[in-house]
Design a protein around this motif. Structure first.
Motif, PDB file in Angstrom:
ATOM      1  N   ASN A  46     -21.120 -39.499 -32.887  1.00 60.09           N
ATOM      2  CA  ASN A  46     -22.105 -39.085 -33.898  1.00 60.09           C
ATOM      3  C   ASN A  46     -21.976 -37.589 -34.154  1.00 60.09           C
ATOM      4  O   ASN A  46     -21.123 -36.926 -33.574  1.00 60.09           O
ATOM      5  N   ALA A  47     -22.859 -37.090 -35.031  1.00 64.94           N
ATOM      6  CA  ALA A  47     -22.757 -35.674 -35.396  1.00 64.94           C
ATOM      7  C   ALA A  47     -23.718 -34.804 -34.589  1.00 64.94           C
ATOM      8  O   ALA A  47     -23.770 -33.589 -34.790  1.00 64.94           O
ATOM      9  N   GLU A 129     -23.216 -49.759 -46.850  1.00 62.33           N
ATOM     10  CA  GLU A 129     -22.113 -48.916 -46.387  1.00 62.33           C
ATOM     11  C   GLU A 129     -22.445 -48.135 -45.117  1.00 62.33           C
ATOM     12  O   GLU A 129     -21.671 -48.112 -44.168  1.00 62.33           O
ATOM     13  N   GLU A 130     -23.634 -47.528 -45.061  1.00 61.71           N
ATOM     14  CA  GLU A 130     -23.986 -46.725 -43.900  1.00 61.71           C
ATOM     15  C   GLU A 130     -23.999 -47.551 -42.625  1.00 61.71           C
ATOM     16  O   GLU A 130     -23.509 -47.111 -41.582  1.00 61.71           O
ATOM     17  N   TRP A 132     -22.388 -50.239 -42.081  1.00 64.33           N
ATOM     18  CA  TRP A 132     -21.003 -50.589 -41.750  1.00 64.33           C
ATOM     19  C   TRP A 132     -20.315 -49.433 -41.035  1.00 64.33           C
ATOM     20  O   TRP A 132     -19.636 -49.623 -40.030  1.00 64.33           O
ATOM     21  N   GLN A 133     -20.516 -48.240 -41.539  1.00 64.57           N
ATOM     22  CA  GLN A 133     -19.912 -47.067 -40.906  1.00 64.57           C
ATOM     23  C   GLN A 133     -20.443 -46.881 -39.491  1.00 64.57           C
ATOM     24  O   GLN A 133     -19.707 -46.495 -38.589  1.00 64.57           O
ATOM     25  N   LEU A 136     -18.725 -49.257 -37.165  1.00 64.64           N
ATOM     26  CA  LEU A 136     -17.357 -48.799 -36.931  1.00 64.64           C
ATOM     27  C   LEU A 136     -17.334 -47.612 -35.959  1.00 64.64           C
ATOM     28  O   LEU A 136     -16.546 -47.566 -35.015  1.00 64.64           O
ATOM     29  N   ARG A 137     -18.242 -46.669 -36.204  1.00 68.57           N
ATOM     30  CA  ARG A 137     -18.296 -45.485 -35.335  1.00 68.57           C
ATOM     31  C   ARG A 137     -18.660 -45.859 -33.915  1.00 68.57           C
ATOM     32  O   ARG A 137     -18.143 -45.299 -32.954  1.00 68.57           O
ATOM     33  N   ILE A 190     -15.231 -55.628 -34.654  1.00 69.00           N
ATOM     34  CA  ILE A 190     -15.531 -55.596 -36.085  1.00 69.00           C
ATOM     35  C   ILE A 190     -15.280 -56.958 -36.735  1.00 69.00           C
ATOM     36  O   ILE A 190     -15.941 -57.317 -37.716  1.00 69.00           O
TER      37      ILE A 190
END
Ligand SMILES: [Zn+2]
Lengths: 197, 178
Positions: A46-47, A129-130, A132-133, A136-137, A190
């Protein structure tokens, strides 16, 4: 992947910095900060701590650049610093709160699939989309250290196998095995959602 | 099934289309009869596809401006903390090492020159203008000395006259002084 122009430019910056021109370091920062930020995020999942890790990485680079001999190239050397800092952060995180409850053991992929799904996924929202990301992350973050590092450097940062080997300090054959396992692990986690999408 | 181990190692290259044609054909025929390797290949293909969809974290200009400002303030802060170390490194840089080593030699050399200067009569090698200046300086010094001595003698004479006058007026006072 690094273009030859980038390699030459970074080498020139290092030379100027070592010659006493401290401002040349800022050029290196501007050249690598975005790419390196993405790299750190992929390593730690994560960020949250990425900016701190990246700043500490640049600080260490600034302090060590005078002694840097440049055989490996700045990016290889800098990414190695970032990998070590990310590992420290992950270790601290695991100690303080066990965020990744599922096993990092590759034999437990099936269990990982179930637990990632239980923890974060709502099948009706998978199209977003978020979401899904995030899956994946999380799948990348769930890889063992070496696999995650090799996968991220090769598949996400676009480094060649030989370049990855230089960053990780191992042979190209070992890098290939790490990437193979990482890709397979991500495919297994996934997979069910890709079929649903 | 016994060959699975060797074929599996090539699945990633096969999935990415990097396997030479001959090997790819051999692997394909193995896959036809091996559901385990087929499943493995499926996982790898999905893994590759997923990694292609991975979107790296990105931040806006505001974030990066703050990042740059924070980074440079940290760099200056840490550089300030490490000043003694930096000073030490400066002193020990290769350029200064020989200079520091030569310093005691220069001091010794200077002392030797100062001691031997009168014997060697270094003034012989001085340019004429310097010699003339030195003569003028010496003359001025001698004149000054002569004046001082004269003044001293005059003062002595004055004191003698005073003592004589005092003795004539009151001899006991002088005896008391000794
Ligand atoms: Zn097989």
């Amino acid at each position: 992947m690094m273009s030859l122009i980038d390699v030459e430019r970074s080498r020139e910056c290092v030379r100027r910095f070592q010659g006493g021109e401290k401002a040349a370091f800022d050029e290196l920062v501007q050249m690598y900060k975005r790419q390196a930020y993405g790299f750190v995020c992929s390593l730690i999942g994560n960020a949250e701590d990425a900016a701190d890790i990246l700043q500490e990485g640049f600080l260490r680079a600034y302090e060590g650049l005078a002694r840097f001999r440049g055989e490996a190239g700045f990016k290889t050397w800098f990414y190695r610093i970032l990998i070590n800092l990310s590992r420290d952060t992950l270790r601290r995180r695991v100690r303080s709160r066990r965020i990744f409850s599922y096993s990092l053991d590759e034999e437990d992929d099936d269990r990982a699939v179930r637990e990632v799904a239980d923890a974060t996924l709502r099948p009706d929202r998978l199209a977003q989309e978020e979401e899904w990301q995030n899956i994946l992350r999380q799948a990348v973050a769930g890889l063992p250290d070496r696999q995650r590092e090799a996968f991220s450097l090769h598949r996400l940062q676009g480094l060649k196998i030989e370049e990855v080997a230089r960053v990780l300090g191992c042979g190209p054959a070992t890098v290939k095995v790490h990437i193979f396992r990482a890709v397979r692990h991500i495919g297994r986690i996934i997979g069910p959602y890709m079929r649903e999408c | 099934m016994g060959m699975c181990y060797f074929f599996r190692k090539k699945l990633l290259d096969f999935a990415e289309g990097r396997l030479p044609e001959r090997e790819a054909q051999r692997l394909a025929s193995h896959l036809d009869g091996c559901p385990v390797c087929r499943r493995e290949l499926g996982d790898i293909r999905r893994g590759l596809e997923a990694s292609g969809l991975y979107r790296p974290h990105e931040e806006g200009e505001v974030f990066w401006k703050k990042f740059d400002a924070d980074l440079w303030s940290k760099i200056y802060e840490r550089s300030a903390h490490r000043l003694p170390g930096a000073a030490r490194r400066f002193i020990l840089t290769p350029l200064w090492k020989p200079a520091l080593a030569v310093l005691p030699l220069l001091v010794i050399l200077f002392a030797v020159v100062m001691r031997t200067a009168p014997v060697l009569q270094l003034s012989r090698w001085m340019p004429e203008s310097y010699q003339e200046a030195a003569v003028v300086r010496d003359a001025a010094w001698l004149v000054e000395e002569a004046f001082d001595e004269q003044a001293l003698a005059a003062a002595d004479e004055d004191i003698t006259t005073e003592i004589e006058t005092l003795y004539l007026l009151d001899p006991s006072a002088i005896q008391g002084i000794g």
